[in-house]
Design a protein around this motif. Structure first.
Motif, PDB file in Angstrom:
ATOM      1  N   ARG A  94      -4.537 -54.644  71.320  1.00 29.95           N
ATOM      2  CA  ARG A  94      -3.869 -53.141  71.981  1.00 29.95           C
ATOM      3  C   ARG A  94      -5.276 -52.165  72.704  1.00 29.95           C
ATOM      4  O   ARG A  94      -6.067 -52.656  72.524  1.00 29.95           O
ATOM      5  N   PHE A  95      -4.351 -51.848  74.085  1.00 29.29           N
ATOM      6  CA  PHE A  95      -5.429 -50.969  74.986  1.00 29.29           C
ATOM      7  C   PHE A  95      -4.838 -50.109  75.367  1.00 29.29           C
ATOM      8  O   PHE A  95      -3.054 -49.621  74.993  1.00 29.29           O
ATOM      9  N   GLN A  96      -4.714 -49.490  76.229  1.00 30.77           N
ATOM     10  CA  GLN A  96      -4.825 -48.620  77.416  1.00 30.77           C
ATOM     11  C   GLN A  96      -5.057 -48.630  78.239  1.00 30.77           C
ATOM     12  O   GLN A  96      -6.718 -48.711  78.762  1.00 30.77           O
ATOM     13  N   TYR A  97      -4.483 -48.693  79.399  1.00 25.45           N
ATOM     14  CA  TYR A  97      -5.041 -48.004  80.807  1.00 25.45           C
ATOM     15  C   TYR A  97      -5.206 -46.974  81.080  1.00 25.45           C
ATOM     16  O   TYR A  97      -4.101 -46.182  80.550  1.00 25.45           O
ATOM     17  N   GLU A  98      -6.158 -46.221  82.286  1.00 21.63           N
ATOM     18  CA  GLU A  98      -5.534 -44.985  83.422  1.00 21.63           C
ATOM     19  C   GLU A  98      -5.842 -45.262  84.663  1.00 21.63           C
ATOM     20  O   GLU A  98      -6.220 -46.197  85.254  1.00 21.63           O
ATOM     21  N   PHE A  99      -4.965 -44.426  85.741  1.00 17.40           N
ATOM     22  CA  PHE A  99      -4.038 -45.233  87.366  1.00 17.40           C
ATOM     23  C   PHE A  99      -3.413 -43.939  87.842  1.00 17.40           C
ATOM     24  O   PHE A  99      -3.121 -43.193  87.140  1.00 17.40           O
ATOM     25  N   HIS A 100      -3.973 -43.711  89.403  1.00 17.95           N
ATOM     26  CA  HIS A 100      -2.850 -42.596  89.743  1.00 17.95           C
ATOM     27  C   HIS A 100      -2.109 -43.913  90.721  1.00 17.95           C
ATOM     28  O   HIS A 100      -3.013 -44.727  91.365  1.00 17.95           O
ATOM     29  N   ASP A 101      -1.009 -43.617  91.180  1.00 15.94           N
ATOM     30  CA  ASP A 101      -0.450 -44.114  91.854  1.00 15.94           C
ATOM     31  C   ASP A 101      -0.787 -43.968  93.577  1.00 15.94           C
ATOM     32  O   ASP A 101      -1.179 -42.686  93.256  1.00 15.94           O
ATOM     33  N   ALA A 102       0.438 -43.814  94.502  1.00 14.75           N
ATOM     34  CA  ALA A 102      -0.171 -43.336  95.574  1.00 14.75           C
ATOM     35  C   ALA A 102       0.281 -42.101  96.147  1.00 14.75           C
ATOM     36  O   ALA A 102      -0.284 -41.567  96.888  1.00 14.75           O
ATOM     37  N   ALA A 103       1.282 -41.937  95.104  1.00 12.06           N
ATOM     38  CA  ALA A 103       1.039 -39.957  95.716  1.00 12.06           C
ATOM     39  C   ALA A 103       0.467 -39.423  94.542  1.00 12.06           C
ATOM     40  O   ALA A 103       0.520 -38.000  94.585  1.00 12.06           O
ATOM     41  N   GLY A 104      -0.534 -40.498  94.022  1.00 14.22           N
ATOM     42  CA  GLY A 104      -1.424 -38.922  93.594  1.00 14.22           C
ATOM     43  C   GLY A 104      -1.116 -38.778  91.641  1.00 14.22           C
ATOM     44  O   GLY A 104      -1.784 -38.457  90.995  1.00 14.22           O
ATOM     45  N   GLN A 105      -0.193 -39.682  91.061  1.00 15.60           N
ATOM     46  CA  GLN A 105       0.007 -39.008  90.150  1.00 15.60           C
ATOM     47  C   GLN A 105      -0.795 -40.055  89.140  1.00 15.60           C
ATOM     48  O   GLN A 105      -0.727 -41.476  89.038  1.00 15.60           O
ATOM     49  N   TRP A 106      -1.277 -39.184  88.199  1.00 14.15           N
ATOM     50  CA  TRP A 106      -1.749 -40.296  86.870  1.00 14.15           C
ATOM     51  C   TRP A 106      -0.660 -40.521  86.237  1.00 14.15           C
ATOM     52  O   TRP A 106       0.114 -39.952  85.965  1.00 14.15           O
ATOM     53  N   TRP A 107      -1.526 -42.191  85.267  1.00 13.95           N
ATOM     54  CA  TRP A 107      -0.497 -42.574  83.927  1.00 13.95           C
ATOM     55  C   TRP A 107      -1.141 -43.374  83.631  1.00 13.95           C
ATOM     56  O   TRP A 107      -2.787 -43.888  83.438  1.00 13.95           O
ATOM     57  N   ARG A 108      -1.198 -42.798  81.968  1.00  9.68           N
ATOM     58  CA  ARG A 108      -1.554 -43.497  80.748  1.00  9.68           C
ATOM     59  C   ARG A 108      -1.078 -44.480  80.977  1.00  9.68           C
ATOM     60  O   ARG A 108       0.927 -44.535  80.774  1.00  9.68           O
ATOM     61  N   SER A 109      -1.596 -45.919  80.571  1.00  9.44           N
ATOM     62  CA  SER A 109      -0.343 -46.686  79.876  1.00  9.44           C
ATOM     63  C   SER A 109      -0.682 -47.591  78.837  1.00  9.44           C
ATOM     64  O   SER A 109      -2.106 -47.495  78.352  1.00  9.44           O
ATOM     65  N   TYR A 110       0.048 -47.751  77.714  1.00  6.20           N
ATOM     66  CA  TYR A 110      -0.012 -48.226  76.108  1.00  6.20           C
ATOM     67  C   TYR A 110       0.144 -49.500  75.387  1.00  6.20           C
ATOM     68  O   TYR A 110       1.120 -49.954  77.009  1.00  6.20           O
ATOM     69  N   GLY A 111      -0.642 -50.145  75.441  1.00  3.29           N
ATOM     70  CA  GLY A 111       0.324 -51.665  75.156  1.00  3.29           C
ATOM     71  C   GLY A 111      -1.030 -52.693  74.521  1.00  3.29           C
ATOM     72  O   GLY A 111      -1.302 -52.384  73.689  1.00  3.29           O
ATOM     73  N   ASN A 112       0.425 -53.465  74.214  1.00  2.00           N
ATOM     74  CA  ASN A 112      -0.397 -54.713  73.300  1.00  2.00           C
ATOM     75  C   ASN A 112      -0.149 -56.091  73.939  1.00  2.00           C
ATOM     76  O   ASN A 112       0.896 -56.223  74.188  1.00  2.00           O
ATOM     77  N   GLU A 113      -1.100 -56.390  73.334  1.00  3.43           N
ATOM     78  CA  GLU A 113      -1.214 -57.985  74.049  1.00  3.43           C
ATOM     79  C   GLU A 113      -1.573 -59.252  72.629  1.00  3.43           C
ATOM     80  O   GLU A 113      -2.063 -58.498  71.683  1.00  3.43           O
ATOM     81  N   LEU A 114      -0.953 -60.306  73.330  1.00  2.00           N
ATOM     82  CA  LEU A 114      -1.159 -61.040  72.316  1.00  2.00           C
ATOM     83  C   LEU A 114      -1.817 -62.809  72.724  1.00  2.00           C
ATOM     84  O   LEU A 114      -1.523 -62.737  73.972  1.00  2.00           O
TER      85      LEU A 114
END
Length: 153
Positions: free
Chosen positions: A89-109
């Motif tokens: 399981r993972f999480q990452y954060e980033f911002h887009d070109a407009a400056g909005q921050w995001w946290r992405s939650y996920g699972n990988e196999l």
């Protein structure tokens, strides 16, 4: 270019955790070519709604990803393992070109060859908008925090 990547299956709790930390470290470089070397030449991926096969497609995908996901920083956590497979399981954060921050939650196999290269990766990911003040992943993980679990919220 090495065509093997230790640790090798069958995985133990220790070697599976090493594989997860190695993947986290590589992805945090945001270097598509470096990251692609952990996968077989014909590795198959599903990432959200995109499907790709092979290192060239992986490099192209990661290049596009990190062109739009700015200041990307990732944490991965071992969920389960057996023989030649690992669930993460993972999480990452980033911002887009407009400056909005995001946290992405996920699972990988993940599935690996005997040479320790990943031959299959399936990722399911959801995005949540956050404010800059809500950020908690501020660059690569310090060595003293390696192996620590990820808070759900």
């Amino acid at each position: 270019m090495s065509e093997s990547r230790p640790p090798f299956p069958p995985f133990t709790a220790e070697t599976a955790a090493q594989k997860v930390q190695g993947a986290e470290d590589a992805w945090n470089t945001r270097d598509p070519h470096k990251v692609s070397l952990a996968y077989t030449r014909d590795s198959v991926w599903r990432n959200r709604d995109e499907f790709m096969t092979g290192r060239e497609e992986i490099v192209a995908f990661l290049t596009r990803k990190w062109e739009r996901e700015l200041d990307y920083a990732l944490r991965k956590s071992l969920w389960s393992y057996s023989d030649n497979r690992i669930a993460v399981r993972f999480q990452y954060e980033f911002h887009d070109a407009a400056g909005q921050w995001w946290r992405s939650y996920g699972n990988e196999l993940w599935e690996f060859t005997t040479a320790g290269l990943m031959s299959r990766r399936e990722a399911s990911i959801n995005d949540v908008s956050i404010t800059a003040e809500e950020r908690r992943i501020l660059g690569p993980r310090p060595s003293g925090e390696q192996g620590a679990d990820i808070d759900l919220r």
